[in-house]
Design a protein around this motif. Structure first.
Motif, mmCIF file in Angstrom:
data_model
loop_
_atom_site.group_PDB
_atom_site.id
_atom_site.type_symbol
_atom_site.label_atom_id
_atom_site.label_comp_id
_atom_site.label_asym_id
_atom_site.label_seq_id
_atom_site.Cartn_x
_atom_site.Cartn_y
_atom_site.Cartn_z
ATOM 1 N N ALA A 1 -3.957 -1.796 7.816
ATOM 2 C CA ALA A 1 -4.847 -0.826 8.459
ATOM 3 C C ALA A 1 -5.911 -0.336 7.485
ATOM 4 C CB ALA A 1 -4.033 0.354 8.994
ATOM 5 N N ARG A 2 -7.037 0.083 8.048
ATOM 6 C CA ARG A 2 -8.190 0.481 7.234
ATOM 7 C C ARG A 2 -7.909 1.766 6.440
ATOM 8 N NH1 ARG A 2 -14.027 -0.425 8.199
ATOM 9 N NH2 ARG A 2 -15.200 1.424 7.622
ATOM 10 N N THR A 3 -7.314 2.769 7.120
ATOM 11 C CA THR A 3 -7.060 4.039 6.446
ATOM 12 C C THR A 3 -5.878 3.911 5.496
ATOM 13 O OG1 THR A 3 -7.930 5.291 8.308
ATOM 14 C CG2 THR A 3 -6.459 6.460 6.802
ATOM 15 N N GLY A 4 -6.112 4.225 4.252
ATOM 16 C CA GLY A 4 -5.031 4.150 3.267
ATOM 17 C C GLY A 4 -4.758 2.746 2.787
ATOM 18 N N GLY A 5 -5.617 1.798 3.126
ATOM 19 C CA GLY A 5 -5.386 0.428 2.693
ATOM 20 C C GLY A 5 -5.875 0.181 1.279
ATOM 21 N N ASP B 1 -5.819 -0.518 14.235
ATOM 22 C CA ASP B 1 -5.028 0.657 13.903
ATOM 23 C C ASP B 1 -3.846 0.843 14.858
ATOM 24 O OD1 ASP B 1 -4.601 2.647 12.116
ATOM 25 O OD2 ASP B 1 -5.918 4.104 13.081
ATOM 26 N N THR C 1 0.825 -1.210 0.000
ATOM 27 C CA THR C 1 0.000 0.000 0.000
ATOM 28 C C THR C 1 0.860 1.261 0.000
ATOM 29 O OG1 THR C 1 -0.161 -0.274 2.390
ATOM 30 C CG2 THR C 1 -2.024 -1.018 1.082
ATOM 31 N N CYS D 1 -10.128 -5.828 8.507
ATOM 32 C CA CYS D 1 -8.707 -5.477 8.415
ATOM 33 C C CYS D 1 -8.055 -5.618 9.782
ATOM 34 C CB CYS D 1 -8.551 -4.058 7.884
ATOM 35 S SG CYS D 1 -9.349 -2.835 8.910
ATOM 36 N N ALA E 1 -9.837 -0.028 1.073
ATOM 37 C CA ALA E 1 -10.561 1.237 0.998
ATOM 38 C C ALA E 1 -10.480 1.819 -0.410
ATOM 39 C CB ALA E 1 -9.992 2.222 2.020
#
Lengths: 322, 320
Positions: free
Chosen positions: A260-264, A291, A133, A288, A267
């Motif tokens: 991680a969910r953010t920036g994965g 964090d 990622t 996922c 998403a």
């Protein structure tokens, strides 16, 4: 049957044999044969000019691979753990990924970065990350990730023959998996539907694909839910079309990401699926990792990683109401 | 080339020396035109001029063969021109034109011309060292040589130490040329760089490293030629620290007010163009001959920029 790591070794042997410009280098890849013994025996077979150990020097290894790639070589380097890619990224992002385009097509940049990724082996927070990622947003790079020995073999051969830089991620919990190899070529950047089902689409990569298949069997036999399972196989190019085609039939999408969910990637994929096929979506979900960094202690690490039971539970709770 | 009238002790003949003076003069006038074009709004973005450094690209290029490659920096216009790139294509790249070396995709900091052995100009400090080190891997046993140029500002970078070590342990045919101009961007080098010189850092890796007068094209050429000859035999790498001075700011927005009074003037007395001209005059070449370099250079620069500016910009549809 061939082990995943032997499939990678066979791809290296075949490409070293087929093309004298292929070089293999990295930390402990030659005399020791790699910390996961993936490259064992290559130096004996191909000599120390083509297969050699380097200093612990990720920036120089990757930078040298770039310089070699634009002057007639096809380097395949190993960055021992994906976490160490942080040290290699200037060269990869600002040189290798850019040069074919920035030079207006004067040169190709045929290099492959093999790197070991993924958690679950008690290696702690800085030997288990999945750096795909980090590089997914870089035009000019390909970032691929096989889930089984046949793909490991086919995709690595394709990566070595590719004229663009390819990051080739190897999940350490797949190394001992076995499967049959074929000579069928694999086009990098294409996803593969590994199980057909009409109720929900589950997308994952690497270790997560096997987990999704286990979950899908349990859902079918115990819950009466037929899941379609897609192996994305590549972070970049991202095969949104294959996912959209599946979602147009199922209406429901679950992405299982070790990260991680953010920036994965999950998403990002869901965003693109929504952009292309919002009307087909009834529900989407992401399973996922929490964090925080991946912990060392076995119960902590196990709790942080999604597995087949988590996938099944999320499908039942979130998507399986039909 | 080496005919009548040797120009000093360097072994460079007067004809070759005259050709090098012409090249240096051309690069100087080209860079001045870049600055003027920039001020007229014809060169977008930023530029990093090599005014004052000209002896290094010219002395180096004269020591290289057509199969050798160079990786340079964002201050690399001089190297690109000295290697023989089409000046109109260089000017076109700086002005963002389709006929530019990179088709307008790279600009001043990324001039690339594989046909002339320029595998890249690198906009991030240290990239040139890595690129040349890798080219050295490809060139093992071939007699070909890869050159990296970089500034003193690179000497504290990870690339510097990693690439010197890498090239040294594998004995790669790489010529490392540090263009030491006393300032890393705006900061005096000695404020941020430990030790008396940068060559000493290369020596700890067992690399043959020499301090060179970077204002004297004869010295640069002599050391570069000796290094290239060694590298062709498989002995390598070699490091040259060329002391020089940039007569202008770091980039277009830098008035260079950080210099102590008188420093620029002191270095300008050793302007590489003046040093070369004086050597030729000492060797008996008349001023009427050395003076011709000026007119030739101005005319070539005029033509290059006229061609570039008359040429079309790239079509966005093509670059997408």
């Amino acid at each position: 049957m061939t082990e995943f790591r032997a499939a990678i070794r066979q791809a290296l042997i075949d490409e070293l044999t087929a093309d004298p410009s292929v070089l293999v280098f990295g930390e402990d890849v030659a005399a020791a044969g790699g910390v996961f013994t993936v490259t064992k025996g290559l130096q004996e077979q191909f000599g120390s000019t083509r297969v050699f150990d380097t200093p612990i020097s990720e920036l120089a290894i990757t930078g040298a691979a770039f310089g070699a790639a634009v002057t007639g070589s096809r380097p395949v380097i190993e960055i021992m753990f994906g976490d160490f890619m942080a040290l290699a990224m200037d060269s990869l992002i600002n040189q290798a990924a850019k040069w074919r385009w920035v030079s207006n097509g004067q040169t190709a940049v045929p290099l492959v970065v093999r790197t070991t990724v993924g958690a679950g082996a008690r290696f702690g927070p800085v030997h288990c990350q999945i750096p795909g990622t980090w590089m997914q947003n870089i035009p000019g790079l390909k970032v691929v990730c096989p889930s089984n020995p046949a793909d490991a073999y086919g995709m690595l051969r394709a990566a070595i023959r590719d004229d663009d830089p390819v990051v080739f991620m190897e999940h350490k919990r797949l190394y001992l998996d076995e499967g049959e190899l074929t000579d069928a070529p694999v086009e990098l950047g294409t996803a593969r539907v590994v199980r057909r089902g009409g109720d929900v689409t589950i997308v994952s990569v690497m270790k997560g694909v096997g987990d999704a298949l286990v979950a899908a069997e349990a859902l079918a036999t115990q819950d009466g839910i037929e899941a379609e399972v897609i192996d994305l196989r590549s972070f970049r190019p991202l095969d949104v079309a294959t996912v959209v085609a599946s979602v147009e039939a199922t209406g429901r999408l679950l992405c299982v990401e070790e990260g991680a969910r953010t920036g994965g990637w999950a998403a990002g994929l869901i965003g693109q699926v929504a952009a292309d096929a919002l009307g087909s979506l009834d529900d989407v979900a992401i399973l996922c990792t929490p964090d925080h960094p991946v912990p060392f202690s076995p119960p902590l690490e196990d709790a942080a990683l999604p597995g087949p039971e988590d996938i099944r539970a999320m499908v039942r709770e979130r998507l399986g109401g039909a | 080339m080496n005919t009548a009238g040797g120009a000093g002790e360097s072994g460079v003949g007067a004809d070759e020396m005259l050709a090098m003076l012409e090249q240096m003069t051309f690069i100087r006038r080209f860079e001045e035109e870049v600055q003027a074009s920039f001020q007229r709004g014809e060169v977008p973005g930023t530029t990093h001029l090599c005014i004052g450094h000209e002896a290094i690209p010219v002395g180096l290029a004269a020591a290289l063969g057509p199969d050798d490659v160079i990786a340079t920096t964002y201050r690399g216009h001089g190297h690109v021109l000295a290697r023989g790139a089409d000046p109109a294509a260089v000017a076109a790249e700086l002005t963002g034109r389709a006929m530019g070396l990179n088709g307008g995709r790279g600009g001043s900091m990324n001039l690339t011309d594989f046909a002339h052995g320029i595998i890249g100009s690198f906009g991030i400090i240290g990239g040139s060292m890595a690129a040349a080190t890798g080219a050295g891997l490809s060139f093992r046993g071939t007699g070909r040589v890869a050159v990296a140029t970089f500034g003193d500002g690179c000497a504290n970078h990870g690339y510097f130490f990693e690439c010197l070590n890498f090239a040294a342990v594998f004995r790669l045919p790489v010529l490392f040329i540090c263009e030491h101009n006393l300032y890393g961007e705006y900061t005096p080098w000695e404020q941020v760089t430990a030790g008396a010189d940068i060559a000493a850092r290369a020596r700890v890796f067992g690399i043959d490293a020499t301090l060179v007068d970077g204002m004297d094209v004869r010295a640069v050429h002599r050391h570069a030629a000796a290094a290239v000859a060694r590298l062709r035999t498989g002995e390598g790498p070699v490091f040259l620290e060329c002391r020089t001075y940039r007569f202008v700011g770091h980039s277009r927005s830098d008035p260079a007010t950080y210099r102590p009074p008188g420093e620029l003037e002191e270095w300008q007395r050793r302007d590489p163009l003046i040093v070369a001209r004086d050597a030729l005059h000492d060797a008996g070449v008349p001023e009427s001959v050395t003076g011709e370099a000026e007119g030739t250079a101005r005319e070539r620069v005029r033509q290059a920029f006229a061609t570039a500016l008359a040429s079309p910009f790239p079509e966005p549809a093509v670059t997408r």
